[in-house]
Design an enzyme around this catalytic site. Structure first.
Site, PDB file in Angstrom:
ATOM      1  N   LYS A  97      42.971  20.160   6.623  1.00 58.92           N
ATOM      2  CA  LYS A  97      44.121  19.855   7.481  1.00 58.92           C
ATOM      3  C   LYS A  97      45.232  19.111   6.734  1.00 58.92           C
ATOM      4  O   LYS A  97      46.415  19.287   7.008  1.00 58.92           O
ATOM      5  CB  LYS A  97      43.685  19.029   8.690  1.00 58.92           C
ATOM      6  CG  LYS A  97      42.792  19.788   9.671  1.00 58.92           C
ATOM      7  CD  LYS A  97      43.558  20.861  10.408  1.00 58.92           C
ATOM      8  CE  LYS A  97      42.730  21.505  11.516  1.00 58.92           C
ATOM      9  NZ  LYS A  97      43.443  22.657  12.121  1.00 58.92           N
ATOM     10  N   GLU A 153      48.970  17.368  18.124  1.00 61.60           N
ATOM     11  CA  GLU A 153      47.857  17.613  19.037  1.00 61.60           C
ATOM     12  C   GLU A 153      46.594  17.647  18.190  1.00 61.60           C
ATOM     13  O   GLU A 153      46.651  17.973  17.006  1.00 61.60           O
ATOM     14  CB  GLU A 153      48.045  18.944  19.773  1.00 61.60           C
ATOM     15  CG  GLU A 153      47.606  20.203  19.000  1.00 61.60           C
ATOM     16  CD  GLU A 153      48.436  20.487  17.754  1.00 61.60           C
ATOM     17  OE1 GLU A 153      49.601  20.078  17.734  1.00 61.60           O
ATOM     18  OE2 GLU A 153      47.900  21.098  16.811  1.00 61.60           O
ATOM     19  N   SER A 162      35.663  24.236   4.974  1.00 59.94           N
ATOM     20  CA  SER A 162      36.950  23.629   5.345  1.00 59.94           C
ATOM     21  C   SER A 162      36.864  22.170   5.759  1.00 59.94           C
ATOM     22  O   SER A 162      37.871  21.477   5.782  1.00 59.94           O
ATOM     23  CB  SER A 162      37.584  24.444   6.468  1.00 59.94           C
ATOM     24  OG  SER A 162      36.707  24.499   7.571  1.00 59.94           O
TER      25      SER A 162
END
Lengths: 279, 413
Positions: free
Chosen positions: B107, B129, B395
Site C-alpha cells: 500500500k 478509506e 502483498s
C-alpha cells in the site's frame, strides 16, 4: 417542445413568485404510504415533485436521505415499483411536474432504453442523476433528451464560470443549484452567497434556477425564494417522515400530516418572499 | 469490446475508459477537483524532479527494492503434490516480498506517490478509506512523515475486527472515523470519504487506496504500484536470465495485482492470474466481483460489482477485510473481458489453509489477503513443469491477522 416543467415555471413567473420543489423518497415509509404522501403534496403547496429512487450507496446524500432510501429498500421498493408509483400518481394528477432523482446504477442495470420508455409511459417529466456529470452525457442524458424527458443538472459552488457552459449545455427544465459544497441536509447555506450564485448562473442561461441543499425551514425557504425561481426541500421532509413512524418503522396516521404541515409552512415562506407583483 | 488492442498497456483513453470500464461517475461538486487532480498528476508524471524525490523515498524510507525470493520449500511441496499423483511437475515459485516494505504491505508505494502529489497541490488535509487498515496505516504513516493532517474513514465493523491497525493509525497521529452508515464496511467507508471530499473540496486531498474510483485514480494508482512488476522484470532477469512464465496475485480492488501485472501485459508468454475472495463459496456469500458479479457503476467507475437484480449494491464477504469490497478496479474488468488475465477465486477455508502452509514451510506469515493467491498455487503449480517460473505477489504480512486467525482456530490469546 413544451414540457410540464416548462409550463409550471412559466405559470410561476406569471404569478411573480418562486416555486416549491419537494423531495420525498419512493417507498418510504412503504410503497403505499409514499404514494399517499405524493398525492397530498400539490394540495399542500408543492409546485414540482422530486421523487427519490432509493439506492444503497447515495454518495452525495447526508444521513437523513441515506436512511430514507434504506427504509424504502427494506420495504421492498425497486425501480420498477417506483415507476408504478409515478403511474398511480399520474392517474390522479396530470398537471404537477414530477422528476425522478437518484444514482445511475439502478437505471444502468434496468437498461437505459427500457428505463426511458417506462419512465415516459409512467408520466415522469425529468431526471436528476447525481453521479452523471457532463463528461458522461452519452450514458443517459443525451438519450433522455432525445426521448423527450428533461435532464436537470446540478451546478455547485465549485462549478466556475469556465465550467458552467459545459454543465448547462445539455440541461433542460431547470438548473438545480446546490447551495453548499457538501451533502444533502447538512450545512445551512449562506443566503447572500446563494443570491450571488443564482445571479451568476442566470447570466449564462435562461433556464429557471432552483436552489437546494440545507433548506429546512420557512425562513430558509423565504430567504432563498427572493432570488431563486424555486426552492428545493428534501432532508427536512424525510426527517418529518422518520419522526412520524411507529417503533417498528411503519407509517402512522401522523405521517402524511407531518409532511403536509411542513410543506404548507415552506410554501408560505416561498410565497411571501417577494412583494406581490403589480398587475 | 473484445477486440485485441495493439497494446494492453495504453489505457485508459482520454475519458478514463478501459474498454467500457472506468469513467468519471461523480457528483458535479467533485468534477472540478477530479479534473485538477488529473492535470496535476499529468504534470508531475512528466517532471523528473517528482520521480527523483519519489525514488529517494522509496529507497530510504520504504526500503525498496523488495526482494524476489525463491521459495524453495514451497516449490518442493508442490513438486511432491505433483509426484503423488504420478506427475513430474511443480513450478519454481518466487515470492515478491512486498510484505517487507515499511508499514508491511504494498500500500505504501501508492500512498507515497499520492502524498507527494498532495504536497505539490498544496493540500494540507488528507482523507482516506480503509478496510483491513493497511491503506489507512500507510496513509497515516506518510502524513506523519510529511506533516499533513490525516483522517481515515473505516467501517465500524472493520474497526472492531482490525483493532491493531486502528491503534497503529492513532499512534501515527491520524483521526480514525468509524463509519456507521450502510453495512459499515469498506464500501461505506468509501462513501463517507467521498462525502467528506464533497464537503471539503478546497483543502482536501483524497488518497484512494486501490486501482478504483473515478479517473484518474485507477491509472494513477496503477502507475505507482507498477514499481512491483518493474522490479520483478529486472530481478527475474538477474536470477534466471529471462521473463517469468506466470504471475499470481490476490484481487480485492486489485492494486497489488495491477502493480505486478501491468509491466507484463504486452509479454504474451506470461500467464496472468488474479485471485478473488470466494468467501463461503461462489454460490454463497463472497467478495468475488468478477466471478460472482456483473458490470455496474459505483464509486466513480463502471466495473464488475456485486449487486442484486435491481442494481442495489450487495455487501461483500471475505475472511479478509482487505478483499471485502463489492467492486474491482476497472482495468481488471477490462483484462477479464478481453481475456488477457484470468480471474480465479479462493474461499475463506482455502485461504486459511494457505496461511498455515506458508508460515510452516517458509517461515513467513502472510496477510490473509495474499493467502488467497497462495491458496490457488495448489491448482496452478503442480500442473506446470519444473522449469516454469511462477511469481506470487506476497502483498502484505500477516501480523495484523494473527488475532483473528487465532480466534477462528479456537485459540485464546
Amino acid at each position: 417542445m413544451t414540457t410540464r416543467l416548462d409550463k409550471r415555471f412559466a405559470a410561476l413567473k406569471a404569478e411573480g413568485r418562486a416555486g416549491l420543489v419537494t423531495f420525498t423518497m419512493a417507498g418510504d415509509p412503504g410503497h403505499d404510504a409514499s404514494l399517499e404522501i405524493l398525492k397530498a403534496l400539490p394540495k399542500a403547496g408543492a409546485d414540482v415533485l422530486e421523487l427519490g429512487m432509493p439506492f444503497t450507496d447515495p454518495m452525495a446524500d447526508g444521513p437523513p436521505i441515506q436512511a430514507s432510501g434504506l427504509r424504502a429498500l427494506k420495504g421492498g421498493e425497486t425501480l420498477r415499483r417506483t415507476l408504478d408509483l409515478v403511474h398511480a400518481f399520474r392517474a390522479t394528477d396530470s398537471d404537477t411536474p414530477l422528476i425522478l432523482m437518484g444514482y445511475y446504477n439502478p437505471i444502468y442495470v434496468y437498461g437505459v432504453d427500457a428505463f426511458l420508455n417506462d419512465a415516459l409511459a409512467a408520466g415522469v417529466d425529468g431526471l436528476i442523476v447525481v453521479d452523471l456529470p457532463p463528461e458522461e452525457d452519452a450514458e443517459l442524458c443525451v438519450p433522455a433528451l432525445k426521448a423527450g424527458l428533461n435532464f436537470i443538472r446540478l451546478a455547485t459552488p465549485t462549478t466556475d464560470d469556465a465550467r458552467l457552459p459545459a454543465v448547462l449545455a445539455n440541461t433542460s427544465g431547470f438548473v438545480y443549484y446546490v447551495s453548499v459544497t457538501g451533502i444533502t441536509g447538512a450545512a445551512t447555506p449562506d443566503f447572500d452567497a446563494v443570491s450571488a450564485a443564482v445571479a451568476r448562473i442566470k447570466r449564462h442561461t435562461d433556464l429557471p434556477v432552483a436552489v437546494g441543499f440545507g433548506v429546512k425551514t420557512r425562513d430558509h425557504a423565504r430567504a432563498v425564494a427572493r432570488g431563486a425561481d424555486a426552492v428545493v426541500v428534501g432532508s427536512a421532509l424525510v426527517e418529518a417522515v422518520r419522526k412520524s413512524l411507529d417503533k417498528d418503522g411503519a407509517a402512522t396516521e401522523k405521517t402524511v400530516p407531518a409532511v403536509t404541515e411542513l410543506v404548507r409552512e415552506l410554501a408560505e415562506g416561498v410565497r411571501s418572499a417577494r412583494p406581490v407583483a403589480a398587475e | 469490446m473484445n477486440e485485441r488492442p495493439n497494446s494492453f498497456r495504453s489505457g485508459p483513453d482520454e475519458n478514463g475508459r478501459f474498454g467500457i470500464y472506468g469513467g468519471r461517475f461523480v457528483a458535479e461538486t467533485l468534477m472540478p477537483n477530479i479534473l485538477a487532480l488529473e492535470k496535476a498528476y499529468e504534470e508531475a508524471r512528466n517532471d523528473p524532479a517528482y520521480h527523483a524525490e519519489m525514488n529517494h523515498h522509496l529507497t530510504h524510507y520504504v526500503g525498496r527494492p523488495s526482494p524476489l525470493y525463491f521459495a524453495e520449500r514451497l516449490t518442493e511441496h508442490f513438486a511432491q503434490v505433483s509426484a503423488a499423483s504420478g506427475g513430474k511437475g511443480g513450478a519454481k515459485i518466487y515470492l515478491k516480498r512486498e510484505e517487507l516494505n515499511h508499514t508491511g504491505s504494498h500500500k505504501v508505494n501508492n500512498v507515497l506517490g499520492q502524498i507527494m502529489l498532495a504536497r505539490r497541490m498544496g493540500k494540507p488535509r488528507v482523507i482516506a478509506e480503509t478496510g483491513a487498515g493497511q491503506h489507512g496505516v500507510a496513509t497515516a504513516t506518510l502524513c506523519a512523515r510529511f506533516g499533513l493532517k490525516c483522517i481515515v474513514y473505516m467501517g465500524a465493523v472493520d474497526v472492531a475486527r482490525q483493532a491493531p491497525n486502528v491503534f497503529r493509525m492513532k499512534m501515527l497521529g491520524a483521526e480514525v472515523v468509524p463509519v456507521q452508515s450502510g453495512a459499515k464496511t469498506l464500501k461505506d467507508a468509501m462513501n463517507e470519504a467521498l462525502r467528506d471530499w464533497v464537503t471539503n473540496v478546497s483543502d482536501t486531498f483524497y488518497c484512494i487506496g486501490t486501482v478504483a474510483g473515478p479517473h484518474p485514480y485507477p491509472a494513477m494508482v496503477r502507475d505507482f504500484q507498477s514499481v512491483i512488476g518493474n522490479e520483478v522484470r529486472t530481478q527475474m532477469q538477474e536470477a534466471e536470465g529471462r521473463l517469468p512464465d506466470s504471475l499470481v496475485a490476490c484481487v480485492g480492488g486489485g492494486s497489488n495485482a495491477m502493480g505486478l501485472f501491468h509491466p507484463f501485459l504486452d509479454d504474451p508468454s506470461v500467464e496472468i492470474f488474479g485471485v478473488e475472495a470466494a468467501g463461503h463459496g461462489l454460490d454463497k456469500l463472497n467478495a468475488a466481483s468478477i466471478n460472482g458479479g456483473r458490470p455496474g457503476v459505483l464509486h466513480g467507475n463502471r466495473t464488475y460489482l456485486l449487486m442484486d437484480k435491481d442494481g442495489q449494491i450487495e455487501e461483500g464477504h471475505s475472511i479478509s477485510a482487505g478483499l471485502d469490497y463489492p467492486g474491482i478496479g476497472p482495468e481488471h474488468s477490462w483484462l477479464h473481458d478481453i481475456g488477457r488475465a484470468k480471474y480465479l477465486a479462493a474461499t475463506d477455508d482455502e485461504a486459511l489453509e494457505a496461511f498455515g502452509l506458508l508460515s510452516r514451510l517458509e517461515g513467513i506469515i502472510p496477510a490473509l489477503e495474499c493467502a488467497h493467491a497462495l491458496a490457488k498455487l495448489k491448482d496452478l503449480a503442480p500442473q506446470r513443469p519444473k522449469d516454469h517460473l511462477m511469481v506470487l505477489n506476497l502483498s502484505g504480512r500477516g501480523d495484523k491477522d494473527v488475532p483473528q486467525v487465532a480466534e477462528i482456530l479456537g485459540t485464546k490469546l
